[in-house]
Scaffold this motif. Structure first.
Motif, PDB file in Angstrom:
ATOM      1  N   UNK A  16      44.792 -79.676 -12.361  1.00  0.00           N
ATOM      2  CA  UNK A  16      45.878 -78.963 -13.018  1.00  0.00           C
ATOM      3  C   UNK A  16      46.859 -79.955 -13.655  1.00  0.00           C
ATOM      4  N   UNK A  17      46.366 -80.662 -14.614  1.00  0.00           N
ATOM      5  CA  UNK A  17      47.125 -81.728 -15.264  1.00  0.00           C
ATOM      6  C   UNK A  17      48.454 -81.223 -15.827  1.00  0.00           C
ATOM      7  N   UNK A  18      48.441 -80.040 -16.444  1.00  0.00           N
ATOM      8  CA  UNK A  18      49.670 -79.508 -17.033  1.00  0.00           C
ATOM      9  C   UNK A  18      50.762 -79.314 -16.001  1.00  0.00           C
ATOM     10  N   UNK A  19      50.410 -78.688 -14.891  1.00  0.00           N
ATOM     11  CA  UNK A  19      51.396 -78.473 -13.824  1.00  0.00           C
ATOM     12  C   UNK A  19      51.878 -79.805 -13.281  1.00  0.00           C
TER      13      UNK A  19
ATOM     14  N   UNK B 287      55.973 -80.557 -23.554  1.00  0.00           N
ATOM     15  CA  UNK B 287      56.639 -81.375 -22.532  1.00  0.00           C
ATOM     16  C   UNK B 287      57.921 -81.988 -23.086  1.00  0.00           C
ATOM     17  N   UNK B 288      57.868 -82.462 -24.328  1.00  0.00           N
ATOM     18  CA  UNK B 288      59.063 -83.035 -24.961  1.00  0.00           C
ATOM     19  C   UNK B 288      60.156 -81.969 -25.068  1.00  0.00           C
ATOM     20  N   UNK B 289      59.781 -80.754 -25.459  1.00  0.00           N
ATOM     21  CA  UNK B 289      60.753 -79.662 -25.553  1.00  0.00           C
ATOM     22  C   UNK B 289      61.346 -79.309 -24.199  1.00  0.00           C
ATOM     23  N   UNK B 290      60.513 -79.273 -23.175  1.00  0.00           N
ATOM     24  CA  UNK B 290      60.978 -78.979 -21.815  1.00  0.00           C
ATOM     25  C   UNK B 290      61.989 -80.031 -21.365  1.00  0.00           C
ATOM     26  N   UNK B 291      61.658 -81.292 -21.563  1.00  0.00           N
ATOM     27  CA  UNK B 291      62.546 -82.383 -21.152  1.00  0.00           C
ATOM     28  C   UNK B 291      63.838 -82.345 -21.963  1.00  0.00           C
TER      29      UNK B 291
ATOM     30  N   UNK C 167      47.973 -85.495 -26.465  1.00  0.00           N
ATOM     31  CA  UNK C 167      47.948 -84.677 -27.679  1.00  0.00           C
ATOM     32  C   UNK C 167      48.239 -83.211 -27.372  1.00  0.00           C
ATOM     33  N   UNK C 168      47.635 -82.695 -26.293  1.00  0.00           N
ATOM     34  CA  UNK C 168      47.797 -81.263 -26.031  1.00  0.00           C
ATOM     35  C   UNK C 168      49.123 -80.910 -25.358  1.00  0.00           C
TER      36      UNK C 168
END
Length: 182
Positions: free
Chosen positions: A56-59, A20-24, A14-15
């Motif tokens: 650091x899940x985001x990284x 992440x979709x935009x980055x990809x 959710x967060x």
């Protein structure tokens, strides 16, 4: 999987999903590829969370996404030259070369030979130089895009391409000199 882990995965998805979709999406050519890569990232997250904690899940998510993007581009660059349907083995291996407004068999042969020599010369390069050359010249990626994919400085990538071009010029000059002697 425990209920606690499912809640953590759901909260993470959710967060980070939108960013992440935009980055990809910024690094691939279509939405289907972006969704495939995103699903791979979520799958890998669920597999890793079951075996060990992720700090650091985001990284970590962005790193996995970056690796998947690189894998997709490598696979694409290989299939670009190897998936030509209905062509002979040489064309499938080295790409198709069609001379502009010239159906002369000699010119067509020279074109195929030029592609063959190019790919032979590329195979002689170190993998990093070869990949930068392919991405920049054949796949038309900018150095900034390549730097974002690889995480390496733009200057280093430009230098790699320079060395690749110098090698290719030297190797292909021999071929073009042979053509001029004919």
């Amino acid at each position: 999987m425990t209920n606690e882990k499912q809640v953590k995965i759901t909260a993470t998805v959710t967060s980070y999903a939108k960013g992440l979709r935009g980055f990809i999406r910024k690094h691939v050519h279509n939405d289907a590829d972006a969704e495939d890569i995103l699903q791979d990232v979520w799958y890998q997250l669920s597999a890793v969370i079951n075996t060990r904690p992720v700090e650091q899940v985001g990284a970590w998510l962005y790193r996995v996404a970056k690796n998947r993007i690189i894998d997709k581009k490598r696979k694409k660059s290989e299939s670009t030259w190897n998936s030509a349907a209905g062509v002979d083995r040489e064309e499938a291996q080295f790409g198709r070369f069609t001379p502009i407004a010239d159906d002369d068999p000699e010119t067509a042969y020279q074109g195929r030979m030029a592609w063959q020599r190019l790919w032979q010369a590329l195979e002689e390069l170190p993998p990093a130089q070869k990949q930068v050359f392919i991405w920049h010249e054949l796949e038309q990626l900018s150095f900034a895009e390549i730097a974002e994919i690889t995480g390496e400085p733009t200057g280093k990538l430009i230098l790699r391409k320079h060395y690749a071009v110098m090698h290719l010029r030297k190797r292909l000059k021999i071929f073009y000199d042979e053509l001029g002697a004919k």
